[in-house]
Design a protein around this motif. Sequence first.
Motif, PDB file in Angstrom:
ATOM      1  N   VAL A   1       0.836  -1.202   0.000  1.00  0.00           N
ATOM      2  CA  VAL A   1       0.000   0.000   0.000  1.00  0.00           C
ATOM      3  C   VAL A   1       0.871   1.253   0.000  1.00  0.00           C
ATOM      4  O   VAL A   1       0.629   2.198  -0.765  1.00  0.00           O
ATOM      5  CB  VAL A   1      -0.950   0.006   1.221  1.00  0.00           C
ATOM      6  CG1 VAL A   1      -1.627   1.372   1.376  1.00  0.00           C
ATOM      7  CG2 VAL A   1      -2.014  -1.071   1.077  1.00  0.00           C
ATOM      8  N   CYS A   2       1.885   1.263   0.835  1.00  0.00           N
ATOM      9  CA  CYS A   2       2.762   2.435   0.926  1.00  0.00           C
ATOM     10  C   CYS A   2       3.559   2.623  -0.364  1.00  0.00           C
ATOM     11  O   CYS A   2       3.682   3.749  -0.878  1.00  0.00           O
ATOM     12  CB  CYS A   2       3.715   2.268   2.118  1.00  0.00           C
ATOM     13  SG  CYS A   2       4.489   3.816   2.658  1.00  0.00           S
TER      14      CYS A   2
ATOM     15  N   VAL B   1      -6.222   8.242  -4.435  1.00  0.00           N
ATOM     16  CA  VAL B   1      -5.666   7.204  -3.552  1.00  0.00           C
ATOM     17  C   VAL B   1      -6.351   7.254  -2.182  1.00  0.00           C
ATOM     18  O   VAL B   1      -6.739   6.232  -1.627  1.00  0.00           O
ATOM     19  CB  VAL B   1      -4.140   7.382  -3.400  1.00  0.00           C
ATOM     20  CG1 VAL B   1      -3.598   6.438  -2.326  1.00  0.00           C
ATOM     21  CG2 VAL B   1      -3.447   7.123  -4.723  1.00  0.00           C
ATOM     22  N   ILE B   2      -6.479   8.464  -1.640  1.00  0.00           N
ATOM     23  CA  ILE B   2      -7.061   8.621  -0.305  1.00  0.00           C
ATOM     24  C   ILE B   2      -8.491   8.106  -0.269  1.00  0.00           C
ATOM     25  O   ILE B   2      -8.908   7.437   0.680  1.00  0.00           O
ATOM     26  CB  ILE B   2      -7.016  10.099   0.122  1.00  0.00           C
ATOM     27  CG1 ILE B   2      -5.557  10.554   0.285  1.00  0.00           C
ATOM     28  CG2 ILE B   2      -7.776  10.308   1.422  1.00  0.00           C
ATOM     29  CD1 ILE B   2      -4.790   9.786   1.329  1.00  0.00           C
ATOM     30  N   SER B   3      -9.266   8.396  -1.306  1.00  0.00           N
ATOM     31  CA  SER B   3     -10.650   7.923  -1.327  1.00  0.00           C
ATOM     32  C   SER B   3     -10.748   6.449  -1.726  1.00  0.00           C
ATOM     33  O   SER B   3     -11.609   5.725  -1.237  1.00  0.00           O
ATOM     34  CB  SER B   3     -11.475   8.777  -2.302  1.00  0.00           C
ATOM     35  OG  SER B   3     -10.934   8.711  -3.610  1.00  0.00           O
ATOM     36  N   GLY B   4      -9.830   5.995  -2.584  1.00  0.00           N
ATOM     37  CA  GLY B   4      -9.907   4.625  -3.078  1.00  0.00           C
ATOM     38  C   GLY B   4      -9.382   3.576  -2.141  1.00  0.00           C
ATOM     39  O   GLY B   4      -9.712   2.394  -2.277  1.00  0.00           O
TER      40      GLY B   4
ATOM     41  N   ALA C   1      -1.329   7.512   3.103  1.00  0.00           N
ATOM     42  CA  ALA C   1      -0.942   8.922   3.229  1.00  0.00           C
ATOM     43  C   ALA C   1       0.577   9.068   3.352  1.00  0.00           C
ATOM     44  O   ALA C   1       1.178   9.990   2.789  1.00  0.00           O
ATOM     45  CB  ALA C   1      -1.633   9.546   4.441  1.00  0.00           C
ATOM     46  N   ILE C   2       1.212   8.139   4.081  1.00  0.00           N
ATOM     47  CA  ILE C   2       2.673   8.172   4.228  1.00  0.00           C
ATOM     48  C   ILE C   2       3.343   7.925   2.881  1.00  0.00           C
ATOM     49  O   ILE C   2       4.326   8.585   2.518  1.00  0.00           O
ATOM     50  CB  ILE C   2       3.124   7.134   5.267  1.00  0.00           C
ATOM     51  CG1 ILE C   2       2.663   7.562   6.670  1.00  0.00           C
ATOM     52  CG2 ILE C   2       4.642   6.947   5.233  1.00  0.00           C
ATOM     53  CD1 ILE C   2       2.888   6.507   7.733  1.00  0.00           C
ATOM     54  N   GLY C   3       2.795   6.986   2.123  1.00  0.00           N
ATOM     55  CA  GLY C   3       3.341   6.711   0.791  1.00  0.00           C
ATOM     56  C   GLY C   3       3.242   7.928  -0.117  1.00  0.00           C
ATOM     57  O   GLY C   3       4.185   8.244  -0.856  1.00  0.00           O
ATOM     58  N   LEU C   4       2.118   8.617  -0.077  1.00  0.00           N
ATOM     59  CA  LEU C   4       1.960   9.829  -0.881  1.00  0.00           C
ATOM     60  C   LEU C   4       2.964  10.903  -0.457  1.00  0.00           C
ATOM     61  O   LEU C   4       3.531  11.615  -1.286  1.00  0.00           O
ATOM     62  CB  LEU C   4       0.532  10.362  -0.739  1.00  0.00           C
ATOM     63  CG  LEU C   4      -0.586   9.495  -1.339  1.00  0.00           C
ATOM     64  CD1 LEU C   4      -1.954  10.072  -0.983  1.00  0.00           C
ATOM     65  CD2 LEU C   4      -0.433   9.378  -2.849  1.00  0.00           C
ATOM     66  N   SER C   5       3.187  11.003   0.858  1.00  0.00           N
ATOM     67  CA  SER C   5       4.137  11.997   1.368  1.00  0.00           C
ATOM     68  C   SER C   5       5.554  11.706   0.889  1.00  0.00           C
ATOM     69  O   SER C   5       6.286  12.611   0.478  1.00  0.00           O
ATOM     70  CB  SER C   5       4.103  12.013   2.908  1.00  0.00           C
ATOM     71  OG  SER C   5       2.820  12.365   3.379  1.00  0.00           O
ATOM     72  N   VAL C   6       5.938  10.427   0.938  1.00  0.00           N
ATOM     73  CA  VAL C   6       7.281  10.050   0.478  1.00  0.00           C
ATOM     74  C   VAL C   6       7.411  10.321  -1.013  1.00  0.00           C
ATOM     75  O   VAL C   6       8.418  10.849  -1.490  1.00  0.00           O
ATOM     76  CB  VAL C   6       7.557   8.562   0.787  1.00  0.00           C
ATOM     77  CG1 VAL C   6       8.866   8.122   0.148  1.00  0.00           C
ATOM     78  CG2 VAL C   6       7.604   8.327   2.292  1.00  0.00           C
TER      79      VAL C   6
ATOM     80  N   TYR D   1      10.319  14.472   5.967  1.00  0.00           N
ATOM     81  CA  TYR D   1      10.158  14.665   7.412  1.00  0.00           C
ATOM     82  C   TYR D   1       8.739  14.340   7.835  1.00  0.00           C
ATOM     83  O   TYR D   1       8.522  13.645   8.840  1.00  0.00           O
ATOM     84  CB  TYR D   1      10.504  16.101   7.808  1.00  0.00           C
ATOM     85  CG  TYR D   1      10.331  16.354   9.293  1.00  0.00           C
ATOM     86  CD1 TYR D   1      11.279  15.895  10.210  1.00  0.00           C
ATOM     87  CD2 TYR D   1       9.197  17.000   9.777  1.00  0.00           C
ATOM     88  CE1 TYR D   1      11.108  16.092  11.567  1.00  0.00           C
ATOM     89  CE2 TYR D   1       9.016  17.209  11.134  1.00  0.00           C
ATOM     90  CZ  TYR D   1       9.981  16.752  12.028  1.00  0.00           C
ATOM     91  OH  TYR D   1       9.796  16.942  13.376  1.00  0.00           O
ATOM     92  N   GLY D   2       7.766  14.821   7.085  1.00  0.00           N
ATOM     93  CA  GLY D   2       6.369  14.548   7.425  1.00  0.00           C
ATOM     94  C   GLY D   2       6.059  13.055   7.408  1.00  0.00           C
ATOM     95  O   GLY D   2       5.373  12.544   8.282  1.00  0.00           O
ATOM     96  N   ALA D   3       6.600  12.354   6.405  1.00  0.00           N
ATOM     97  CA  ALA D   3       6.385  10.911   6.316  1.00  0.00           C
ATOM     98  C   ALA D   3       7.047  10.177   7.474  1.00  0.00           C
ATOM     99  O   ALA D   3       6.469   9.254   8.061  1.00  0.00           O
ATOM    100  CB  ALA D   3       6.919  10.388   4.989  1.00  0.00           C
ATOM    101  N   SER D   4       8.268  10.584   7.822  1.00  0.00           N
ATOM    102  CA  SER D   4       9.013   9.901   8.888  1.00  0.00           C
ATOM    103  C   SER D   4       8.373  10.119  10.255  1.00  0.00           C
ATOM    104  O   SER D   4       8.211   9.176  11.029  1.00  0.00           O
ATOM    105  CB  SER D   4      10.466  10.406   8.910  1.00  0.00           C
ATOM    106  OG  SER D   4      11.108  10.150   7.687  1.00  0.00           O
ATOM    107  N   ILE D   5       8.002  11.360  10.555  1.00  0.00           N
ATOM    108  CA  ILE D   5       7.399  11.631  11.862  1.00  0.00           C
ATOM    109  C   ILE D   5       6.028  10.992  11.961  1.00  0.00           C
ATOM    110  O   ILE D   5       5.614  10.539  13.032  1.00  0.00           O
ATOM    111  CB  ILE D   5       7.339  13.164  12.132  1.00  0.00           C
ATOM    112  CG1 ILE D   5       7.078  13.423  13.611  1.00  0.00           C
ATOM    113  CG2 ILE D   5       6.282  13.823  11.270  1.00  0.00           C
ATOM    114  CD1 ILE D   5       8.174  13.004  14.536  1.00  0.00           C
TER     115      ILE D   5
END
Length: 241
Positions: A50-51, A85-88, A118-123, A129-133
């Motif tokens: 997923v990520c 992605v978020i909705s699906g 959401a973490i995958g999208l951030s990366v 930083y946002g994904a890691s935290i």
Amino acid sequence: MGLTFNPEVWQINHLELTVRLTLAIVLGGLIGLERELGGHHAGFRTHILVCLGSAAIMLLSMYGFSEYAAEPNVRMDPARLAAQVISGIGFLGAGTIVRTGLTISGLTTAASLWVVAAIGLSVGAGFYYGASISTFLVVVSLFFLNKVEKNFSHAKKDRQITFVLHRKTSSLQHIVTSLNKSGIKIYKLTIENEEAAEGSAQPLIIKMDVKLKKTKAFDEALLKLAGIEGVIRLKTAGDVL
């Protein structure tokens, strides 16, 4: 003064692309590992996929159409695929939610899949930083806060009662009424063999998780429950986790 078009904004080199996808595997795997160790339906590999998939879609949305960015009538929107992605991801989360009798499980795993997306999208967007935290906070919530929640349950004096009942009686209704009169709250009820054929002589096995206010009241309630017509036997377990 007009804005100048910079084509490099819509391009990414192979090294950076590899780093982002690899980081997505690592962060998704950390959350999936906790689910795997807990024996949940969606575990290590599911969270990784997923990520990774979310990161790949984000990269596609940002850099996959770079050759068309300079076209006069093209408007690039990096967030368009990410929104889908978020909705699906909901369909995958729904598959982890399992109903057994009157008990529903898998909600936390469904939520973890949504967060992993959401973490995958951030990366994929380079928001490292946002994904890691976020990953750190999710692991803390799932692993460490789970232990805190168990200790909190101890303080609430949770108990589990297992009843073996005759099928052709209204004893369950009497049991619920008796517990309510004793001030004991039922917060989960599971019927383990409700699928047995109708008219079967097989006893009904019911598990109730209850919250107590006073231990003495619970002991008195057990004596009353044991005397209800249709109750073959019952047993209790303390500190339900």
